[in-house]
Design an enzyme around this catalytic site. Structure first.
Site, PDB file in Angstrom:
ATOM      1  CG  HIS A 110      -2.016  -0.778   1.421  1.00 23.39           C
ATOM      2  ND1 HIS A 110      -2.985  -1.252   1.757  1.00 23.39           N
ATOM      3  CD2 HIS A 110      -2.125  -2.120   0.322  1.00 23.39           C
ATOM      4  CE1 HIS A 110      -3.979  -1.718   1.841  1.00 23.39           C
ATOM      5  NE2 HIS A 110      -3.353  -2.911   0.639  1.00 23.39           N
TER       6      HIS A 110
ATOM      7  CD  GLU B 231      -1.744   3.940   3.111  1.00 24.85           C
ATOM      8  OE1 GLU B 231      -0.934   3.147   2.854  1.00 24.85           O
ATOM      9  OE2 GLU B 231      -2.593   4.180   3.782  1.00 24.85           O
TER      10      GLU B 231
ATOM     11  CB  CYS C  70      -1.940   0.838   6.693  1.00 30.18           C
ATOM     12  SG  CYS C  70      -2.049   0.424   4.537  1.00 30.18           S
TER      13      CYS C  70
ATOM     14  CB  ALA D  38     -17.281  12.218 -30.713  1.00 31.67           C
TER      15      ALA D  38
ATOM     16  NE  ARG E 239     -12.505   2.549 -26.739  1.00 26.39           N
ATOM     17  CZ  ARG E 239     -12.248   1.606 -27.880  1.00 26.39           C
ATOM     18  NH1 ARG E 239     -11.300   0.835 -28.668  1.00 26.39           N
ATOM     19  NH2 ARG E 239     -13.125   2.395 -29.069  1.00 26.39           N
TER      20      ARG E 239
ATOM     21  CB  THR F  61     -22.969   1.332 -30.919  1.00 29.39           C
ATOM     22  OG1 THR F  61     -23.759   2.486 -30.957  1.00 29.39           O
ATOM     23  CG2 THR F  61     -21.219   1.595 -30.892  1.00 29.39           C
TER      24      THR F  61
ATOM     25  CG  ASP G 242     -20.183   2.431 -35.212  1.00 27.05           C
ATOM     26  OD1 ASP G 242     -21.054   2.875 -36.191  1.00 27.05           O
ATOM     27  OD2 ASP G 242     -20.145   3.511 -34.208  1.00 27.05           O
TER      28      ASP G 242
ATOM     29  NE  ARG H 203      -7.137   0.010 -32.415  1.00 23.71           N
ATOM     30  CZ  ARG H 203      -9.055  -0.554 -32.076  1.00 23.71           C
ATOM     31  NH1 ARG H 203      -9.237  -1.390 -31.523  1.00 23.71           N
ATOM     32  NH2 ARG H 203      -9.511   0.050 -32.709  1.00 23.71           N
TER      33      ARG H 203
ATOM     34  CD  GLU I  30     -15.688   4.133 -25.969  1.00 21.04           C
ATOM     35  OE1 GLU I  30     -15.588   4.146 -26.708  1.00 21.04           O
ATOM     36  OE2 GLU I  30     -14.046   3.174 -25.470  1.00 21.04           O
TER      37      GLU I  30
HETATM   38  N1  LIG Z   1     -20.234   9.672 -31.736  1.00 23.03           N
HETATM   39  C1  LIG Z   1     -20.412   9.197 -31.108  1.00 23.03           C
HETATM   40  O1  LIG Z   1     -19.884   9.294 -29.579  1.00 23.03           O
HETATM   41  C2  LIG Z   1     -21.095   7.831 -31.167  1.00 23.03           C
HETATM   42  C3  LIG Z   1     -20.662   6.930 -30.545  1.00 23.03           C
HETATM   43  C4  LIG Z   1     -21.427   5.926 -30.130  1.00 23.03           C
HETATM   44  C5  LIG Z   1     -22.797   5.570 -31.715  1.00 23.03           C
HETATM   45  N2  LIG Z   1     -22.909   6.648 -32.614  1.00 23.03           N
HETATM   46  C6  LIG Z   1     -23.312   5.887 -33.287  1.00 23.03           C
HETATM   47  O2  LIG Z   1     -24.890   5.985 -33.090  1.00 23.03           O
HETATM   48  C7  LIG Z   1     -25.196   4.942 -34.031  1.00 23.03           C
HETATM   49  C8  LIG Z   1     -25.769   3.507 -32.715  1.00 23.03           C
HETATM   50  O3  LIG Z   1     -26.639   4.475 -32.268  1.00 23.03           O
HETATM   51  P1  LIG Z   1     -27.832   3.681 -31.378  1.00 23.03           P
HETATM   52  O4  LIG Z   1     -28.466   5.124 -30.934  1.00 23.03           O
HETATM   53  O5  LIG Z   1     -28.520   3.356 -32.881  1.00 23.03           O
HETATM   54  O6  LIG Z   1     -27.451   2.331 -30.941  1.00 23.03           O
HETATM   55  P2  LIG Z   1     -27.293   2.472 -29.058  1.00 23.03           P
HETATM   56  O7  LIG Z   1     -27.586   3.471 -28.202  1.00 23.03           O
HETATM   57  O8  LIG Z   1     -25.940   2.057 -29.233  1.00 23.03           O
HETATM   58  O9  LIG Z   1     -27.718   0.973 -28.959  1.00 23.03           O
HETATM   59  C9  LIG Z   1     -29.439   1.263 -28.616  1.00 23.03           C
HETATM   60  C10 LIG Z   1     -29.532  -0.315 -28.308  1.00 23.03           C
HETATM   61  O10 LIG Z   1     -29.525  -0.206 -27.083  1.00 23.03           O
HETATM   62  C11 LIG Z   1     -30.099  -0.927 -26.326  1.00 23.03           C
HETATM   63  N3  LIG Z   1     -30.936  -0.506 -24.897  1.00 23.03           N
HETATM   64  C12 LIG Z   1     -30.161  -0.801 -23.658  1.00 23.03           C
HETATM   65  N4  LIG Z   1     -30.853  -0.415 -22.641  1.00 23.03           N
HETATM   66  C13 LIG Z   1     -31.385   0.678 -23.864  1.00 23.03           C
HETATM   67  C14 LIG Z   1     -32.780   1.769 -23.110  1.00 23.03           C
HETATM   68  N5  LIG Z   1     -32.528   1.930 -21.232  1.00 23.03           N
HETATM   69  N6  LIG Z   1     -32.918   2.090 -23.532  1.00 23.03           N
HETATM   70  C15 LIG Z   1     -33.349   1.839 -24.901  1.00 23.03           C
HETATM   71  N7  LIG Z   1     -32.142   1.274 -25.635  1.00 23.03           N
HETATM   72  C16 LIG Z   1     -31.984   0.704 -25.161  1.00 23.03           C
HETATM   73  C17 LIG Z   1     -31.559  -1.128 -26.889  1.00 23.03           C
HETATM   74  O11 LIG Z   1     -31.879  -3.068 -27.742  1.00 23.03           O
HETATM   75  P3  LIG Z   1     -32.646  -3.302 -28.041  1.00 23.03           P
HETATM   76  O12 LIG Z   1     -33.903  -2.361 -29.620  1.00 23.03           O
HETATM   77  O13 LIG Z   1     -32.939  -4.764 -28.961  1.00 23.03           O
HETATM   78  O14 LIG Z   1     -33.896  -3.160 -27.083  1.00 23.03           O
HETATM   79  C18 LIG Z   1     -31.064  -0.188 -27.825  1.00 23.03           C
HETATM   80  O15 LIG Z   1     -31.755  -0.179 -29.608  1.00 23.03           O
HETATM   81  C19 LIG Z   1     -23.988   4.549 -35.462  1.00 23.03           C
HETATM   82  O16 LIG Z   1     -24.610   4.997 -36.268  1.00 23.03           O
HETATM   83  C20 LIG Z   1     -23.452   4.830 -34.155  1.00 23.03           C
HETATM   84  O17 LIG Z   1     -22.137   5.451 -35.423  1.00 23.03           O
HETATM   85  C21 LIG Z   1     -22.039   7.358 -32.836  1.00 23.03           C
END
Ligand SMILES: NC(=O)c1ccc[n+]([C@@H]2O[C@H](COP(=O)([O-])OP(=O)(O)OC[C@H]3O[C@@H](n4cnc5c(N)ncnc54)[C@H](OP(=O)(O)O)[C@@H]3O)[C@@H](O)[C@H]2O)c1
Length: 381
Positions: free
Chosen positions: A58, A60, A92, A164, A194, A206, A210, A217, A306
């Site tokens: 630890h 200390e 400690c 983002a 990460r 996502t 994606d 990395r 994310e």
């Molecule tokens: N710019 C950025 O920072 C960033 C980051 C991540 C993603 N993206 C983009 O965002 C897009 C995807 O986003 P998205 O909104 O479609 O997907 P998401 O938020 O990644 O996932 C949505 C899915 O999560 C599930 N889920 C889990 N808990 C939930 C809750 N409490 N309420 C609602 N759904 C819940 C549901 O699945 P079920 O329908 O099976 O129930 C829902 O359809 C992509 O184009 C990706 O490239 C951008």
């Protein structure tokens, strides 16, 4: 016994140094707290230490050993109350008593109610003067150990939500194009986060859109560590052909599914080496709260979420986000169909909108990072 006193002005300055030392353990110490310590003779630092991981000494005893003979009669400053129990290493408090330390300054008390103040009592009973910091000093001391403290107080990990977005708050174009909104500096910082987190999570939307790997990395990941990759996937829709599933044998992957998930899909995911935890709720805030509880039971103390926008909005509405890390890129995506960064119902009034307390604002290449806590660290009193 009278209550412990407060640190002097000089001790408060050295507590800041102890906090910096504690930060060196970030990403290495889970499930232990990150702690830093400094040994002082008068105003002179004669020893420094920090905890660097489970099973290792630890902070200390490390600082005490570094001080050598100068330790007798010295002051020890530590960010967290010294432990008085025997874990993987000895207590400690005993090391402090044996070293002949005259005074101890504690940044923050033990987060666990059943042991809070115990270390202070043991030291005082041995005739050692103890001072305990308060206010901003205590908050700073708790910051490095925030993941541990959150988990200890709530049973859930500290949730850092990273998104983002463009200047107009969009995360993709109307055609679904997302690469890349943020620049290389921001993306490389995310890889460091990460590496420092116990888990990295995305929503199933996502994961499908994606096809990410979610590994860290181009950063050093300490031996034996590496964040657990998590997909919030109530209906177990994660494709078996995805990069996440394809690498489940080498890099741990956890799918958190709900009660309506098709059992044959759950079995198929498990057969690939992925783990599947099942929650009782299949949607809404209950599902997310139970998913966080499931991570807590696995001793996941910090999770970097994310996105995407559906999960981001739902986590914010469920009040499950501790820290917001928002990268803003200097572009305007525009258009009626381009998705916003946080979906769902959203705030009814500006006063109700989640707000970062004392945001840190940083330039990352051409992007701007706005980051900070939405609420105090759990258990902060
Ligand atoms: N710019 C950025 O920072 C960033 C980051 C991540 C993603 N993206 C983009 O965002 C897009 C995807 O986003 P998205 O909104 O479609 O997907 P998401 O938020 O990644 O996932 C949505 C899915 O999560 C599930 N889920 C889990 N808990 C939930 C809750 N409490 N309420 C609602 N759904 C819940 C549901 O699945 P079920 O329908 O099976 O129930 C829902 O359809 C992509 O184009 C990706 O490239 C951008």
């Amino acid at each position: 016994m009278s209550p412990p006193g407060r640190p002097s002005a000089s001790e408060r300055t050295h507590l800041i140094r102890a906090c910096e030392l504690a930060e060196r353990g970030r990403g290495h110490v889970s499930p232990n707290p990150a702690v830093g310590a400094v040994v002082l003779r008068g105003d002179q630092v004669v020893g420094e230490g920090w905890h660097d991981g489970p099973g290792l000494a630890h902070a200390e005893p490390v600082a005490i050993a570094a001080a050598g003979d100068a330790v007798r009669g010295a002051t020890l400053i530590c960010t967290l109350e010294p432990c008085s129990h025997t874990g993987r290493t000895g207590p400690c408090t005993q090391a402090i008593i044996d070293a002949g330390i005259a005074r101890v300054v504690v940044g923050a008390l033990d987060p666990l109610e059943r042991t809070r103040g115990e270390g202070v009592r043991v030291l005082e009973a041995a005739g050692i003067e103890v001072a305990v910091a308060d206010g901003e000093d205590a908050a700073r001391a708790r910051e490095a150990a925030s993941a541990f403290l959150t988990w200890a107080a709530t049973g859930r990990p500290e949730v850092i939500l990273k998104m983002a977005a463009s200047l107009d708050g969009r995360v993709a174009t109307r055609t679904g194009n997302t690469r890349w909104i943020s620049g290389p500096e921001a993306r490389s910082l995310v890889h460091r986060w990460r590496a420092e987190s116990d888990a990295v999570a995305v929503g199933i939307g996502t994961a499908v859109a994606d096809d990410p790997m979610l590994t860290a990395r181009d950063v050093e990941v300490p031996e034996g560590r590496g964040a657990l990759r998590v997909v919030l996937d109530p209906h177990a829709r994660l494709p078996l052909t995805s990069a996440l599933v394809g690498s489940a044998g080498e890099v741990p992957l956890l799918v958190i599914a709900g009660p309506d998930a098709d059992s044959s899909r759950v079995d198929a995911l498990r057969a690939t080496g992925a783990e599947v935890d099942l929650t009782a709720a299949d949607h809404g805030p209950e599902y997310l709260a139970q998913a966080m509880d499931a991570l807590g039971r696995r001793e996941v103390q910090s999770v970097l979420v994310e996105g995407g926008p559906t999960v981001a909005g739902a986590l914010l509405e469920a009040d499950l986000v501790d820290v917001l890390a928002w990268v803003v890129a200097p572009i305007v995506i525009g258009g009626d169909g381009a998705p916003m960064a946080a979906r769902g119902h959203g705030a009814d009034a500006i006063a109700d909108a989640p707000r970062i307390r004392s945001p840190r604002v940083e330039r990352l290449g051409d992007d701007v990072l706005v980051m900070g806590r939405l609420r105090p660290i759990a258990g902060e009193g």
